[in-house]
Design a protein around this motif. Structure first.
Motif, PDB file in Angstrom:
ATOM      1  N   TYR A 113     -12.999  16.164   3.445  1.00 14.07           N
ATOM      2  CA  TYR A 113     -11.719  16.527   2.853  1.00 14.07           C
ATOM      3  C   TYR A 113     -11.664  16.043   1.405  1.00 14.07           C
ATOM      4  O   TYR A 113     -12.312  15.077   1.036  1.00 14.07           O
ATOM      5  CB  TYR A 113     -10.550  15.903   3.630  1.00 14.07           C
ATOM      6  N   THR A 114     -10.855  16.728   0.617  1.00 10.36           N
ATOM      7  CA  THR A 114     -10.629  16.305  -0.765  1.00 10.36           C
ATOM      8  C   THR A 114      -9.222  15.736  -0.859  1.00 10.36           C
ATOM      9  O   THR A 114      -8.244  16.472  -0.945  1.00 10.36           O
ATOM     10  CB  THR A 114     -10.783  17.491  -1.741  1.00 10.36           C
ATOM     11  N   VAL A 115      -9.138  14.420  -0.794  1.00  7.02           N
ATOM     12  CA  VAL A 115      -7.845  13.746  -0.800  1.00  7.02           C
ATOM     13  C   VAL A 115      -7.846  12.689  -1.892  1.00  7.02           C
ATOM     14  O   VAL A 115      -8.757  11.860  -1.953  1.00  7.02           O
ATOM     15  CB  VAL A 115      -7.548  13.075   0.559  1.00  7.02           C
ATOM     16  N   ALA A 174      -8.015   4.796  10.338  1.00  9.47           N
ATOM     17  CA  ALA A 174      -8.372   3.907   9.226  1.00  9.47           C
ATOM     18  C   ALA A 174      -7.350   2.792   9.071  1.00  9.47           C
ATOM     19  O   ALA A 174      -7.686   1.644   8.765  1.00  9.47           O
ATOM     20  CB  ALA A 174      -8.490   4.705   7.936  1.00  9.47           C
ATOM     21  N   CYS A 175      -6.079   3.141   9.298  1.00  8.14           N
ATOM     22  CA  CYS A 175      -5.002   2.156   9.180  1.00  8.14           C
ATOM     23  C   CYS A 175      -5.156   1.037  10.204  1.00  8.14           C
ATOM     24  O   CYS A 175      -4.980  -0.145   9.883  1.00  8.14           O
ATOM     25  CB  CYS A 175      -3.647   2.853   9.365  1.00  8.14           C
ATOM     26  N   GLU A 212       0.829  -1.204   0.000  1.00  7.15           N
ATOM     27  CA  GLU A 212       0.000   0.000   0.000  1.00  7.15           C
ATOM     28  C   GLU A 212       0.865   1.255   0.000  1.00  7.15           C
ATOM     29  O   GLU A 212       0.520   2.268  -0.624  1.00  7.15           O
ATOM     30  CB  GLU A 212      -0.937  -0.006   1.204  1.00  7.15           C
ATOM     31  N   PHE A 213       1.974   1.219   0.724  1.00  7.30           N
ATOM     32  CA  PHE A 213       2.868   2.379   0.783  1.00  7.30           C
ATOM     33  C   PHE A 213       3.412   2.730  -0.605  1.00  7.30           C
ATOM     34  O   PHE A 213       3.646   3.903  -0.911  1.00  7.30           O
ATOM     35  CB  PHE A 213       4.025   2.100   1.751  1.00  7.30           C
ATOM     36  N   VAL A 245      -4.647   5.575   0.357  1.00  7.91           N
ATOM     37  CA  VAL A 245      -4.115   4.207   0.456  1.00  7.91           C
ATOM     38  C   VAL A 245      -2.644   4.239   0.876  1.00  7.91           C
ATOM     39  O   VAL A 245      -2.216   3.487   1.756  1.00  7.91           O
ATOM     40  CB  VAL A 245      -4.270   3.469  -0.885  1.00  7.91           C
ATOM     41  N   GLY A 246      -1.875   5.135   0.265  1.00  9.20           N
ATOM     42  CA  GLY A 246      -0.449   5.225   0.573  1.00  9.20           C
ATOM     43  C   GLY A 246      -0.175   5.673   1.990  1.00  9.20           C
ATOM     44  O   GLY A 246       0.713   5.130   2.665  1.00  9.20           O
ATOM     45  N   MET A 247      -0.939   6.657   2.478  1.00  6.06           N
ATOM     46  CA  MET A 247      -0.745   7.134   3.849  1.00  6.06           C
ATOM     47  C   MET A 247      -1.109   6.057   4.863  1.00  6.06           C
ATOM     48  O   MET A 247      -0.422   5.885   5.880  1.00  6.06           O
ATOM     49  CB  MET A 247      -1.594   8.389   4.076  1.00  6.06           C
TER      50      MET A 247
END
Length: 368
Positions: A228-230, A114-115, A85-86, A236-238
């Motif tokens: 938020y607009t992400v 979430a993680c 995912e990172f 996924v990466g965070m």
């Protein structure tokens, strides 16, 4: 679909409220290119599930002079998934437009919550691979539709329409049949340590519990992060980045407690080329699956992703049968068909006019 972060093998109900026409969804992107991403998503997703199962089947010594044993390291496998995912974060920054605004970036703790939900769900599924077939694991994952439906009503106040409820009912029946097939399949081979009835039941419960956490993550992301607009790749990466940090801390504690042995995992990987290839393949397959999945959801729809997931289950089952990892079971096939129909009905890819809201049934009938 700004409020719905595309994840691996997770249906997304929030995206189903306003479906765009297919011609609008793929305009300017190209059907051929979109089809290529869907194929990548299909293959990489199936490969990831099969590779995770393949790892636990490998018999390799855990140390010098130690007897061979299976790769029983579910927490370490979760860390591998987080690394994959990172890699999405790397892809995000390499492809990030220079003029992207950062004013609406969420606080970092949002990703952490979430993680943790994702980590828990992933680890439970990895444990299940040890005792039940990969196809049963994948099919049981379909129960996320049930829990997402329930949590959406409780925490988001969302009203479920008749076709949602019918889809959930079919998914429940399908999951029940698939679960029963794990016990009425005495000819199945290569299930770890000749899994007993109790262990198979435990494996199915692990999968179902995992979907509770996955559903909670979806609802949490929709409720908290919709403001938020992400970009989905960044999300996924965070979560992968936080997952690596959390995984390293958790493994250090679990190694001290003797729950898991990371040195033994590294020893097995170092002394088995097959296992090493499977580990590397699992990392890159989950990265490819997420990158392709994000593209499919952005350029098509979340329901397109759910369709690919149904197809992925077929591939996993066929590969397991062809490799002799599982034995054909008519009950499992019946359960999968009902599960697939329920998923497609829930996502409104199958339309039954009798289940449609009164205001929408007429337009659908005229289009037919």
């Amino acid at each position: 679909l700004a409020s719905c972060w595309p994840r691996r093998h997770k249906p997304c109900p929030s995206a189903l409220r306003s479906l765009r026409p297919p011609s609008t969804m793929i305009r300017g992107y190209g059907v051929g290119r979109l089809s290529a991403y869907m194929l990548i998503m299909l293959i990489s997703g199936a490969c990831n599930t099969l590779l995770m199962k393949f790892m636990v089947m490998q018999e390799v010594p855990t140390g010098r002079g130690e007897p061979s044993s299976g790769f029983d390291h579910p927490y370490f496998q979760s860390l591998l998934m987080m690394i994959g995912e990172f890699l999405c974060l790397v892809v995000y920054y390499l492809s990030k437009p220079q003029d992207v605004a950062s004013a609406m970036q969420p606080p970092k703790w949002v990703f952490m919550v979430a993680c943790l939900l994702d980590w828990t769900a992933t680890t439970l599924v990895n444990m299940a691979y040890i005792v039940i077939a990969a196809s049963v694991v994948q099919m049981t994952r379909g129960s996320i539709v049930i829990f997402t439906c329930i949590l959406s009503v409780v925490f988001l106040g969302r009203h479920q329409k008749n076709y949602h409820l019918a889809g959930v009912a079919l998914v429940f029946v399908g999951i029940t049949l698939v679960s029963l097939s794990a016990f009425i399949n005495p000819d199945a081979v290569h299930e770890a340590q000749g899994s007993s009835v109790h262990m198979k039941l435990f494996g199915i419960l692990l999968c179902v519990c995992a979907q509770v956490f996955q559903a909670a993550m979806l609802v949490y992301e929709e409720k908290i992060m919709s403001q938020y607009t992400v970009p989905p790749l960044q999300v996924v990466g965070m979560e992968g980045a936080f997952g690596i940090i959390f995984g390293l801390l958790l493994l250090s504690v679990l190694n001290v407690w003797g729950v898991e042995s990371t040195p033994a995992a590294f020893f097995q990987i170092q002394h088995s080329t097959t296992l090493l290839v499977a580990v590397i393949g699992s990392i890159f397959s989950i990265a490819l699956f997420n990158v392709a999945g994000v593209t499919v959801t952005q350029q098509a729809s979340a329901v397109s992703r759910s369709t690919v997931d149904v197809s992925r289950t077929i591939i996993i089952w066929v590969v397991e049968l062809s490799l002799g990892w599982n034995a054909f079971n008519p009950l499992q096939l019946l359960g999968f068909i009902i599960l697939g129909v329920g998923t497609l009905l829930y996502n409104r890819l199958i339309v039954i006019q009798a289940l449609e809201p009164a205001g929408e049934a007429a337009p659908l009938a005229s289009k037919a």
